[in-house]
Design an enzyme around this catalytic site. Sequence first.
Site, PDB file in Angstrom:
ATOM      1  N   ASP A  98     -24.542 -51.848 -69.756  1.00 39.81           N
ATOM      2  CA  ASP A  98     -25.332 -51.299 -68.661  1.00 39.81           C
ATOM      3  C   ASP A  98     -24.922 -51.778 -67.273  1.00 39.81           C
ATOM      4  O   ASP A  98     -25.704 -51.702 -66.334  1.00 39.81           O
ATOM      5  CB  ASP A  98     -26.809 -51.647 -68.877  1.00 39.81           C
ATOM      6  CG  ASP A  98     -27.050 -53.149 -69.044  1.00 39.81           C
ATOM      7  OD1 ASP A  98     -26.179 -53.951 -68.648  1.00 39.81           O
ATOM      8  OD2 ASP A  98     -28.107 -53.522 -69.577  1.00 39.81           O
ATOM      9  N   GLU A 120     -22.791 -50.886 -77.427  1.00 41.03           N
ATOM     10  CA  GLU A 120     -24.194 -51.229 -77.148  1.00 41.03           C
ATOM     11  C   GLU A 120     -24.904 -50.032 -76.511  1.00 41.03           C
ATOM     12  O   GLU A 120     -25.508 -50.115 -75.455  1.00 41.03           O
ATOM     13  CB  GLU A 120     -24.314 -52.480 -76.271  1.00 41.03           C
ATOM     14  CG  GLU A 120     -25.706 -53.107 -76.339  1.00 41.03           C
ATOM     15  CD  GLU A 120     -25.837 -54.382 -75.521  1.00 41.03           C
ATOM     16  OE1 GLU A 120     -25.586 -55.467 -76.082  1.00 41.03           O
ATOM     17  OE2 GLU A 120     -26.188 -54.295 -74.329  1.00 41.03           O
ATOM     18  N   GLU A 134     -29.556 -51.454 -64.162  1.00 38.14           N
ATOM     19  CA  GLU A 134     -29.011 -51.378 -65.519  1.00 38.14           C
ATOM     20  C   GLU A 134     -29.535 -50.175 -66.313  1.00 38.14           C
ATOM     21  O   GLU A 134     -28.780 -49.541 -67.057  1.00 38.14           O
ATOM     22  CB  GLU A 134     -29.307 -52.680 -66.274  1.00 38.14           C
ATOM     23  CG  GLU A 134     -28.502 -53.872 -65.820  1.00 38.14           C
ATOM     24  CD  GLU A 134     -29.101 -54.583 -64.615  1.00 38.14           C
ATOM     25  OE1 GLU A 134     -28.491 -55.564 -64.136  1.00 38.14           O
ATOM     26  OE2 GLU A 134     -30.192 -54.165 -64.143  1.00 38.14           O
ATOM     27  N   HIS A 211     -32.639 -64.990 -63.489  1.00 42.05           N
ATOM     28  CA  HIS A 211     -31.782 -64.600 -62.373  1.00 42.05           C
ATOM     29  C   HIS A 211     -31.901 -63.131 -61.999  1.00 42.05           C
ATOM     30  O   HIS A 211     -31.363 -62.707 -60.980  1.00 42.05           O
ATOM     31  CB  HIS A 211     -30.306 -64.860 -62.735  1.00 42.05           C
ATOM     32  CG  HIS A 211     -29.781 -63.931 -63.787  1.00 42.05           C
ATOM     33  ND1 HIS A 211     -29.972 -64.162 -65.136  1.00 42.05           N
ATOM     34  CD2 HIS A 211     -29.110 -62.755 -63.708  1.00 42.05           C
ATOM     35  CE1 HIS A 211     -29.431 -63.189 -65.825  1.00 42.05           C
ATOM     36  NE2 HIS A 211     -28.904 -62.311 -64.983  1.00 42.05           N
ATOM     37  N   ARG A 213     -32.441 -59.383 -60.726  1.00 45.57           N
ATOM     38  CA  ARG A 213     -32.740 -58.900 -59.372  1.00 45.57           C
ATOM     39  C   ARG A 213     -34.228 -58.614 -59.196  1.00 45.57           C
ATOM     40  O   ARG A 213     -34.822 -58.917 -58.175  1.00 45.57           O
ATOM     41  CB  ARG A 213     -31.901 -57.642 -59.072  1.00 45.57           C
ATOM     42  CG  ARG A 213     -32.025 -57.147 -57.655  1.00 45.57           C
ATOM     43  CD  ARG A 213     -31.133 -55.938 -57.395  1.00 45.57           C
ATOM     44  NE  ARG A 213     -29.741 -56.323 -57.206  1.00 45.57           N
ATOM     45  CZ  ARG A 213     -28.780 -56.174 -58.100  1.00 45.57           C
ATOM     46  NH1 ARG A 213     -29.062 -55.654 -59.278  1.00 45.57           N
ATOM     47  NH2 ARG A 213     -27.547 -56.535 -57.843  1.00 45.57           N
ATOM     48  N   HIS A 244     -28.037 -69.720 -62.086  1.00 46.91           N
ATOM     49  CA  HIS A 244     -27.079 -68.692 -61.665  1.00 46.91           C
ATOM     50  C   HIS A 244     -26.507 -69.033 -60.287  1.00 46.91           C
ATOM     51  O   HIS A 244     -27.172 -69.668 -59.461  1.00 46.91           O
ATOM     52  CB  HIS A 244     -27.786 -67.337 -61.618  1.00 46.91           C
ATOM     53  CG  HIS A 244     -26.878 -66.158 -61.631  1.00 46.91           C
ATOM     54  ND1 HIS A 244     -26.248 -65.698 -60.493  1.00 46.91           N
ATOM     55  CD2 HIS A 244     -26.481 -65.330 -62.639  1.00 46.91           C
ATOM     56  CE1 HIS A 244     -25.516 -64.632 -60.802  1.00 46.91           C
ATOM     57  NE2 HIS A 244     -25.638 -64.393 -62.096  1.00 46.91           N
TER      58      HIS A 244
END
Length: 376
Positions: A98, A120, A134, A211, A213, A244
């Site tokens: 993604d 996937e 994603e 982490h 967004r 991260h």
Amino acid sequence: MKKIKVMSVFGTRPEAVKMCPLVLELQSRPEITSCVTLTGQHRSMLDSVMDEFGLTADYDLHIMRENQTPTTIAADVMLGLDEILKKEKPDIVLVHGDTTTSFASALTAFHLMIPVGHVEAGLRTYDKYSPFPEEMNRTLTGRIATLHFSPTEKNKNNLLSEGVPESAIYVTGNTVIDTFKYTVTENYRFHSEALSDFDFNGCRTVVLTAHRRENQSGGIESICRAVLRLAKKYKDVKFIYPVHLSPAVRNTVFPILSGHEDDGVFLTDPLDLFDMHNLIKRSYMVLTDSGGIQEEAPSLGSPVLVLRTETERPEAVSAGTVKVIGTDEDDIVRETSKLLDSGDEYAKMAHSVNPYGDGFASKRIADAIISYFSQS
């Protein structure tokens, strides 16, 4: 039959973790010529995974730049990959999951009428803004793909409901399970200086990653405050948080959690793949907003509490290995405390069966590619 030229394109560490065992499988097949193109959407973390698997890319776009956005990533990938595809003329392009790299690569291959295989495939939240970008990346990649390699029957059913022909879908398991054959060992010695002398005896270790967004506008702050409360409450528990490299993440995490080693909170830089898998193997449980860890940790015996409001991996929730708890501070403290206080609650999750496969997904994908082209 002439050899099938398969080009695998990926650009982030999570993609590399799941694609490297597949690349090794493709390289082992006499029917296949394997070619690897890196976009470099991530850099150092991507390179470390390639090194750990002993792989070298045939092409590298080196697109990573300061303040990159999904738009700049997509533009740079398409411009760079277009020339490579015209030169190499692969029979199929494999992309994963993604990421913006995956969607941009699939679109570039489509423009050149090259079939795309989506590794996937079929994960969905059905909220195009969560996770962002994603969810839309994987949905659009699915519209382009010719072959769909789905980890589970649930993923397959998502694709069927969207009109994908059943003959184009292969349920393979998730390639991340394949990686454990390379990464996890009984007497493992950590590469990270922060973990090389860490005492795992006499305590329960909780691994934290956060982490995403969508959590950077208050969610990560709430997560950190909850962890600090838990650390002060449970003196026999140590929290390890590989932070991260994103400035937005680090500028939130360090002011709240740094300097609390005496309370049992340990911050590290991001860990390489081998360290991370072996850390999870030694952990009591995992708190995460990551997608991949929801698949990895249950196979390594660690229950997962998901720090998001939804998951595109409902199979793990149904199986009992994963629970979605959101990012509210009080909810995190309450749900984590349940697993730390109740042996029965913990056992229900720790002993559930992971739905993501048996470690032979890469073999099934390679078999499917060979079968598809032999029939063609």
